[in-house]
Design an enzyme around this catalytic site. Structure first.
Site, short mmCIF file in Angstrom:
data_model
loop_
_atom_site.label_atom_id
_atom_site.label_comp_id
_atom_site.label_asym_id
_atom_site.label_seq_id
_atom_site.Cartn_x
_atom_site.Cartn_y
_atom_site.Cartn_z
N GLU A 315 39.11 78.04 41.70
CA GLU A 315 39.99 78.67 42.68
C GLU A 315 41.30 77.91 42.66
O GLU A 315 41.34 76.71 42.95
CB GLU A 315 39.35 78.62 44.07
CG GLU A 315 37.95 79.21 44.16
CD GLU A 315 37.97 80.72 44.33
OE1 GLU A 315 39.04 81.27 44.60
OE2 GLU A 315 36.90 81.35 44.18
N GLU A 762 -11.27 79.94 47.50
CA GLU A 762 -11.64 79.04 48.59
C GLU A 762 -12.59 78.00 48.00
O GLU A 762 -13.71 78.32 47.58
CB GLU A 762 -12.34 79.82 49.71
CG GLU A 762 -11.53 81.00 50.26
CD GLU A 762 -10.50 80.57 51.29
OE1 GLU A 762 -10.59 79.41 51.76
OE2 GLU A 762 -9.61 81.38 51.61
#
Length: 997
Positions: A315, A762
């Site tokens: 910029e 699990e």
């Protein structure tokens, strides 16, 4: 003799002035003045065109001007290519190893400073190309491409003196699209076609964007700068994160290099590093793009993710389009000149060289160059040349190419002492088969390996498991819970101890800013090898479910210590790339670990008190054509997914979930295990249910395959297959919704949005057992962890190539008939599709290609079946141009019809003209109908037989473009095989066909 202080100062001033004058010769002053004269005004499109062509004619030996495409209004996207002739004593290798650099400015039409800086830079380089040693060296060693304006249409609409966007500012292009939001985003799907097919990278984008994308992919730039306005700062990647918030730092793998490059420009700029402009404070004048504000679809990220180019956005001014009459442009030139030159010289950081076949010495195109600990590869171009920007340091550098044995060079010392040339480092590769199947023999070899792995996995499901497991070495570390710091230290220790088969990386941070670490275990951990599947394990998504976390930490070491000493582990690591994340919820675990009574379970949630396994996008289901099968609704289909639809709200998903989604989208995972605790069962999709359905189960289209995967873990577990612990489950497996319904689970999201098949496991009834019990949990699960990963060898695998070029095609949808779930090919054209045994018909399809179907493909319970597709390009089909053309015609027609009086007048004239023509034809035919013509001659109608010249392909009527269009007589570089001779200077243009999909 006494000399007054005032006289002394006068003498010193005269000496300094003389010194400056000596340094800046009259010729130099004259050239600088010429540039300043150029900067007295802004240059409109026609003026820019005239200047560039004039310079190309005046400096024909070092300058060419071409167009890479047009805007929708027909303006050319002009590019100046500057490069000095080679010294006579240099060979062709010097030319081939010249890095390509590019500047792009004015992609926002009202940000005009960068546009004029580029015009000035072109003129400055040309004027000083012979007289200035530095400029001559830069032009001789670097190919410089400069595009002063990517958005000439927007610039023509912009108003000089406008500092901020107000109304019709010219920021956007003629279609009112912001070009720096129009590039592909890694977090959003490609634009879809009307028929529901996936688009390609270019579909639906603006003309300017498409042209620049193709330019980037064709030229293989090494370094790039993108000039903007509105602030004064150097902004580096990433511009976008999956968080899509301004507070998220977009850390790229090359973050330190990007910071150095940004500092380089900022420090050489006269004001940027002081961070005093525009009211914004940027430390040292640099910022990470996403940390400043999130940009989705930006050009900067596209360069880094899809090509070899490293790009930074600069910029340059607070006011986007300031008045030129006050000397603003000359002042900005003084501010930026040294920074522009120094940044271009950074093209020579790091290493460069050739990658060649050891026997033929021909260049290998598309080889991957990977730096250990930096998970971002670059690729070699058509001549086998490559460039890799690096900071000073010692590096281990690995090169892989399909069909060749990989090669690694260790402790390469990069010093960057020579700013004119990177360190030369060549690789000679030997033909081999460790990087993917390239022949029938290689396919057979992989099949044999996969059969062996499959047999090992089957043994783990029988009584033979004890013998197999008994031959494996065990880690010596005592069983304990690893706090976050202990876990990180352990992972880093293993990475240091086994650097050749591991690499450690982080996918993001938790809510409390703890890194989410992942370890890769593979014979080539740094790269995706074409034809090699990738799998993952994740644990501890619920912080209080700690058994899976500890099992995975131990599993990493288990694989490492048995590599090269056990055939099963060695073959697994050599042929599967394994990613392991011990914890997705480190915050929750830390909280739970510190509790005096673990059963409280408060660590289940993350630091924001949310359940991460309810935080993924909720997948809504509907009934399928098969009555007992559920499928995602159309908006959740992984071939037409709209992830951005679910991630627009920056606060909608937790940081851990966003990181996991990003991770899932950028790696080509084929299989995944998600370890939980609190029960003992393997749970498979879907977890959610069809609304108002009375069915207990919610079967996915791949129900039989998921059952096979779940059983592979259950039956290799010492207890799970019995289905008698905690809860009762037949065979130790369950459909998710049949157990209990979950909305927003990771398992369903992975299946629907990626090519990854995930099962939730699990691993034990007690979520956070005593440390003394961890050994028994490990003994129960270690064989199952091995068996589940090995399932990736089942189903089908293969490649998709372009039938004409033999180049791998990415993004191809691979569809199994009668199964409403597809996978897509990765960047090397490879794909994997886990399937249960059976006979299948398989179709591969992609926009721009004719689809191809393979029928009666047999899948066994052993090695996956190799399938290869070679798709024919459909050249006459250009969906983006067709859609754009139709839209433009429609808009123009609508605009014309709105002018009612003019429309009625023209329509009336046209109708009257047609009536007169028709009437004339009728009168003429009646006059010609005489007695000499038999009345039978007019009975019936016979079509003529088409002649050969009538058989014209309608596609030939469409305009075609081969390469870049040359503007006027601009001395553009010739086509691939053409030599260009001018004043005894030989220019050879080599085509660098992009290998990026």
């Amino acid at each position: 003799m006494y000399i007054s202080s005032s006289s002394l100062w006068l003498i010193l001033l005269l000496l300094y002035t003389s010194f400056i004058f000596c340094q800046r010769s009259p010729l130099k002053v004259e050239k600088d003045t010429a540039v300043y004269e150029l900067l007295k005004q802004y240059h409109r499109y026609n003026e820019l065109n005239q200047l560039l062509n004039q310079w190309a004619n005046n400096y024909s030996k070092i300058a060419q001007v071409s167009s890479i495409g047009k805007t929708s209004t027909g303006r050319e996207l002009l590019v100046a290519h500057l490069s000095s002739p080679l010294p006579l004593n240099n060979d062709d290798e010097f030319q081939l190893l010249k890095p390509k650099f590019k500047w792009v400015a004015n992609m926002h039409g009202d940000e005009a400073i960068g546009r004029e800086m580029m015009i000035a830079l072109i003129y400055y380089l040309l004027l000083n190309s012979k007289s200035d040693t530095r400029i001559n060296r830069l032009l001789t060693t670097t190919d410089i491409y400069i595009m002063p304006s990517m958005n000439p249409d927007g610039f023509e609409k912009a108003v000089e003196g406008s500092c901020d966007k107000v109304g019709e500012s010219g920021r956007e292009n003629s279609h009112r699209v912001d070009l720096n939001r129009d590039f592909p985003s890694p977090y959003k799907p490609l634009n879809s076609m009307a028929n529901g097919k996936i688009g390609d990278l270019f579909n639906g984008r603006q003309e300017e964007t498409i042209a620049v994308m193709k330019w980037i992919l064709k030229e293989n730039f090494v370094l790039s700068g993108n000039l903007h306005g509105g602030s004064v700062v150097a902004s580096y990647p990433y511009d976008e994160t999956i968080h899509n918030t301004s507070s998220s730092y977009g850390r790229s793998p090359d973050d330190s290099l990007f910071r150095f490059l940004a500092h380089t420009y900022s420090n050489k700029h006269l004001t940027m590093s002081k961070s005093l402009d525009c009211g914004a404070e940027f430390l040292d004048g640099i910022t990470n793009g996403a940390a400043w504000y999130d940009v989705s679809g930006g050009m900067q990220d596209f360069n880094y993710l899809h090509s070899n180019a490293f790009e930074i956005t600069f910029e340059l001014s607070c006011c986007k389009y300031p008045l030129a009459k006050d000397g603003t442009l000359t002042k900005e030139w003084d501010n930026n000149r040294e920074a522009l030159l120094t940044y271009m010289e950074m093209s020579h950081l790091g290493i460069k060289g050739f990658i060649r076949d050891v026997q033929t010495t021909t260049g290998i195109v598309g080889a991957l160059i990977q730096i250990e600990s930096i998970p971002h590869a670059v690729r070699s171009v058509q001549s086998g040349a490559y460039w890799r920007l690096l900071l000073p340091g010692l590096y281990n550098i690995t090169v892989t190419a399909t069909g060749y044995l990989s090669q690694t060079k260790y402790n390469v010392n990069v010093t960057n002492e020579n700013i004119t040339s990177a360190l030369r480092l060549d690789f000679l590769l030997q033909i081999g088969n460790d990087n993917g199947p390239i022949s029938t023999q290689d396919v057979s070899s992989i099949n044999s390996i996969y059969n062996t792995l499959s047999n090992y996995a089957k043994k783990l499901s029988t009584d033979s498991r004890h013998e197999l497991i008994g031959n494996l070495m065990e880690p010596k570390e005592k069983f304990q819970y690893h706090t976050y710091d202990l876990m990180v230290n352990k992972l880093k220790e293993l990475n240091t101890k086994y650097p050749h088969i591991t690499t450690l990386y982080t996918i993001g941070q938790s809510a409390e800013k703890r890194d989410l670490w992942v370890m890769i275990i593979s014979d080539h951990p740094l790269v995706h090898e074409a034809g090699e599947p990738e799998v993952r394990y994740i644990a501890n998504i619920h912080g209080d479910e700690a058994v899976g976390r500890e099992c995975l930490i131990r599993f990493i070491e288990y694989l490492c210590i048995n590599y090269k000493s056990n055939d099963y582990i060695t073959k697994l690591v050599d042929n599967v790339r394994i990613h392991i994340m011990p914890t997705l919820n480190p915050d929750g675990f830390e909280y739970e670990y510190k509790q005096s009574a673990h059963p409280l379970g408060m660590g289940r949630l993350n630091a924001n008190h949310l359940d991460l396994n309810r935080d993924f996008p909720v997948i809504q289901l509907e009934s399928s054509l098969k009555k007992d099968i559920a499928r995602p609704k159309q908006e959740f289909n992984n071939n037409n997914n709209r992830l951005d639809k679910f991630t627009k709200d920056p606060n909608k998903f937790q940081p851990e979930v966003r990181a996991a989604m990003h991770w899932s989208l950028i790696y080509p995972f084929v299989l995944s295990g998600n370890l939980h605790g609190g029960s003992l069962v393997a749970n498979y999709p879907f977890d959610n249910k069809v609304k108002e359905s009375i069915d207990h189960e919610s079967k996915s289209p791949d129900d039989s395959t998921f059952r096979m995967l779940a059983k592979s873990y259950s039956q290799a577990h010492l207890k799970m297959y019995k289905g008698e612990a905690c809860d009762r489950f037949q065979d130790g497996i369950t459909n998710g919704a049949d157990w209990y319904v979950i909305e927003g689970g990771m398992q369903d999201w992975s299946y629907v949005f990626t090519s990854n098949m995930e099962v939730t496991i699990e691993v034990g009834c007690d979520k956070f057992p005593n440390e003394n019990d961890l050994k028994s949990y490990w003994d129960d699960n270690k064989g199952a962890l091995l068996a589940f990963v090995t399932q990736v060898v089942h189903g089908i695998r293969g490649f998709v190539f372009d039938s004409k070029t033999q180049v791998p095609v990415s993004g191809v949808v691979v569809h199994i008939h009668n199964i409403e779930h597809n996978v897509t090919t990765y960047r090397d054209g490879d794909f994997f599709r886990i399937l249960s045994p059976g006979v299948y018909d398989i179709t591969a399809e992609r926009v721009g290609y004719e689809s191809e179907t393979k029928r009666n493909i047999i899948v066994t319970n052993q090695s996956s079946t190799y399938v290869e597709f070679k798709l024919k390009s459909n050249d006459s089909y250009n969906s983006g141009q067709l859609a754009s053309t139709i839209k433009e015609i429609y808009n123009q027609s609508t605009e014309f019809i709105r002018h009612r009086p003019l429309f009625l007048i023209i329509a009336g004239i046209c109708a009257l003209t047609l009536a007169m023509v028709f009437g004339s034809i009728v009168v003429y035919l009646r006059c010609c109908a005489g007695s000499s013509i038999s009345p039978y001659a007019r009975v019936g109608f016979r079509r003529y037989e088409p002649l050969s010249q009538d058989d014209i392909d309608s596609s030939s009527l469409l305009p075609r473009s081969n390469g870049y269009k040359v503007v006027r007589n601009t001395h553009a570089m010739p086509s691939d095989s053409e030599d260009y001779n001018e004043e005894d200077t030989l220019f050879k243009s080599k085509s660098n066909q992009s290998i990026f999909a």
